[in-house]
Design a protein around this motif. Structure first.
Motif, PDB file in Angstrom:
ATOM      1  N   PRO A  96       0.829  -1.218   0.000  1.00 56.89           N
ATOM      2  CA  PRO A  96       0.000   0.000   0.000  1.00 56.89           C
ATOM      3  C   PRO A  96       0.855   1.256   0.000  1.00 56.89           C
ATOM      4  N   ALA A  97       0.279   2.333  -0.492  1.00 58.69           N
ATOM      5  CA  ALA A  97       0.977   3.622  -0.487  1.00 58.69           C
ATOM      6  C   ALA A  97       1.124   4.107   0.956  1.00 58.69           C
ATOM      7  N   PHE A  98       2.324   4.536   1.303  1.00 54.35           N
ATOM      8  CA  PHE A  98       2.585   4.987   2.667  1.00 54.35           C
ATOM      9  C   PHE A  98       1.903   6.330   2.905  1.00 54.35           C
ATOM     10  N   SER A  99       1.368   6.489   4.090  1.00 56.66           N
ATOM     11  CA  SER A  99       0.825   7.781   4.460  1.00 56.66           C
ATOM     12  C   SER A  99       1.967   8.778   4.638  1.00 56.66           C
ATOM     13  N   ARG A 100       1.691  10.033   4.363  1.00 52.94           N
ATOM     14  CA  ARG A 100       2.746  11.050   4.405  1.00 52.94           C
ATOM     15  C   ARG A 100       3.314  11.202   5.811  1.00 52.94           C
TER      16      ARG A 100
END
Length: 223
Positions: A96-100
């Protein structure tokens, strides 16, 4: 005799003229009002409810047809099934795309890269557990591959900034946690990044080995 004839002709014409006037009067008078006209309160055109119904119907039909058309011509990969069907390759895992916020706090790594054996091994905060699980699933797919168990992996991407270094480091961490000896080779000779991530000196590297200036084992940093 001519006078008599003209008089008779005149009287005949006069008689016909009177009959014609009477007939015209009778015909023009034969008119009756059946229904009086009224000023309409609404315009006869456009028929707004009808047009709205037709517009809604045609809009729905056009939208459904457009959706089917876009889905038919769309060749992008969105699901694991798309990978296996279009690329004819086994699907290993999805990261999954990492949260900022988590990426800024951890650098995008599942484990601090400056960890020392004297420190207690610990996981990062709970937002990173979802990312941990995705890399564990990737590790399981690699170790239990239906074909021969791979001993080397090539991690690449089509464009810069797609996460090669992050994926490389986190996959290496997940594999190293099983006790396996794990070696990362930095082969991005244009923009090397792993030395900075591990805070290593740049006096050694693959460029020296490829240039024939040293043996491979002398260019390995232990972390």
């Amino acid at each position: 005799r001519e006078v008599q004839t003209d008089r008779e002709m005149y009287e005949g014409l006069l008689q016909r003229l009177k009959e014609t006037d009477v007939s015209a009067g009778l015909k023009s008078g034969n008119v009756h009002v059946i229904d009086r006209g009224h000023v309409p309160t609404l315009p006869t055109s456009p028929n707004v409810p009808l047009y709205l119904a037709l517009g809604l119907t045609f809009g729905l039909v056009a939208g459904v047809m457009s959706a089917f058309t876009v889905d038919l011509i769309d060749r992008t990969i969105k699901t694991p099934e798309d990978v296996e069907r279009d690329l004819r390759l086994p699907f290993l895992g999805a990261i999954p795309a990492f949260s900022r916020a988590w990426r800024q706090a951890s650098g995008g790594h599942l484990m601090p890269l400056n960890w020392q054996p004297t420190h207690a091994l610990h996981y990062l905060n709970s937002p990173g557990e979802a990312y941990w699980e995705s890399y564990r699933a990737l590790r399981t797919s690699l170790l239990f591959s239906p074909e021969n168990r791979p001993h080397s992996l090539l991690i690449t991407s089509s464009l810069p900034g797609e996460g090669k270094s992050t994926t490389t480091v986190n996959t290496a961490i997940a594999l190293a946690q099983t006790g396996a000896r794990t070696l990362i080779l930095e082969l991005d000779l244009r923009r090397p990044k792993l030395a900075d991530l591990f805070d290593l000196k740049t006096d050694r590297g693959m460029s020296r080995y490829l240039a024939g200036q040293s043996a491979l084992h002398t260019q390995i940093h232990q972390t």
